[in-house]
Motif scaffolding. Structure first.
Motif: not given
Length: 412
Positions: A96-99, A85-91, A146-148
């Protein structure tokens, strides 16, 4: 200003007919991109999130026995969903990096949850199914964002899962291989970069080697895999796969020539087990035919010397002295590395020259070891060998600089 966030927001204005697409491009271009600065400042939040995640999971693991099974399940679900949840909120906020880091922690906590729950309910693993389930969220996030980082995580889970399966269960997970082939290979095919194609090629080769080990297949079949990989580099349409397939296939073939030369010239020929020729040779001939046609298709007919390294000279031990067969491999390696070096000089290609220099020096080193080790005093042996290699490398490097000084490498 985060241009990605601005473009995402501006796209909504375009959809609402407030501005046009061209006007959005002009607005975005008006502001400097601060993504590079954000990469530096986002390192600390990423490290903080990783440390927090490790701390939480370590705390749970250390106090696992004192928590009731139902509370364990709820706690693991809350932690995992919290990361997601917090990852998607950050995105969505443009970080992007934190998410991505938080979502990766969610994936890691998902796998840790499966392990801990397995311990709770005394479930015994009999295969690498854990890694199959563990890799599924990585596949989802890889194709969604699509993040490496997801790409490398998925490679670690699939290849690492195979290593775990080999070590713990002496089995090969076909499901993990299918996920690796379709997800990792498919992602490189759809969104190709040189870095990702190299990772895929190395991972594919490792899995092929593990399959041969698990199934107790003659190791010379991996030599055939290297030849097939080399040939695939001639036929594959995506240019991003050509160099990894070609280079790694060549290294496998050269590595086998190197090892066979050492075995056959040092009385280890009795340890050499040959694959059944009535199965091995027909497949090799088919691959050889495809490689010749592929070279003709690529207008590389004059480079047929590259196939020399894949000729199965090892079958000659049935009719000839193993020492002579070993010397044949030494000659083949000298010829091959010499041609590779000459090709690099002719094309003024720095990478080809460096590759040729490395191969040539390795052959010289092996030949020198075999020739001088048994009769020369060891102090003089190492001293003279180092001096000879230093002189030879200096000569080749000077020749490279002379070739490249007028304009540098034209075909890097």
């Amino acid at each position: 200003m985060n241009k990605k966030w601005m473009r995402n927001e501006g796209q909504k204005w375009v959809e609402d007919n407030i501005i046009t697409e061209d006007q959005l491009d002009l607005i975005v271009a008006r502001y400097p991109d601060t993504d590079n600065k954000r990469r530096v400042t986002s390192i600390l939040p990423v490290l903080a999130s990783i440390l927090i995640g490790i701390g939480i999971l370590s705390f749970i693991a250390s106090n696992w026995g004192e928590i009731s099974p139902l509370a364990r399940l709820l706690l693991l679900i809350v932690i995992m969903l919290g990361f997601y949840y917090t990852g998607d909120r950050s995105l969505k906020a443009g970080n992007d990096t934190l998410g991505t880091s938080l979502n990766i922690l969610g994936i890691i906590s998902f796998g840790a949850s499966i392990i801990l729950l397995g311990q709770t309910f005394h479930l015994n693993a009999v295969d690498a199914r854990l890694f199959v389930f563990w890799s599924l969220p990585a596949v989802y996030y890889l194709f969604r964002d699509r993040n490496k980082l997801y790409y490398f995580l998925l490679c670690v889970l699939t290849v690492g899962g195979q290593l775990y399966s080999l070590n713990e269960f002496q089995s090969f997970s076909y499901l993990l291989f299918v996920i690796f082939l379709l997800a990792v290979g498919g992602y490189v095919f759809l969104y190709p970069t040189n870095q990702k194609s190299w990772v895929f090629t190395v991972g594919l080769s490792i899995q092929a080697l593990m399959f041969i080990i698990v199934e107790d297949i003659n190791f010379l079949w991996f030599f055939l895999f290297g030849f097939a990989l080399f040939t695939a580099g001639l036929w594959v349409e995506k240019n991003v796969f050509k160099q990894p397939f070609h280079t790694l296939g060549t290294l496998i073939g050269f590595g086998y020539a190197y090892g066979l030369y050492f075995m056959l010239t040092n009385d280890f020929s009795s340890d050499l087990e040959l694959p059944a020729p009535y199965v091995f040779l027909p497949i090799l001939i088919v691959i050889l035919a495809l490689s010749i046609i592929g070279k003709r298709k690529e207008n590389l007919y004059m480079h047929a010397w590259e196939l020399l390294i894949f000729v199965p000279f090892f079958y000659l031990v049935k009719v000839a002295d193993p020492l002579l067969v070993g010397l044949v491999y030494l000659i083949v390696m000298f010829v091959y590395s010499g041609f590779k070096l000459a090709e690099g000089y002719r094309n003024e290609n720095r990478s080809q020259i460096n590759f040729g220099i490395v191969l040539f020096l390795l052959v010289c080193l092996m030949g020198y070891f075999n020739l001088a080790w048994s009769f020369m005093p060891k102090s003089i042996f190492f001293l003279l060998g180092g001096i000879l290699l230093f002189i030879l490398n200096s000569f080749l490097q000077r020749k490279k600089m002379k070739i490249l000084k007028n304009g540098g490498p034209h075909h890097d």
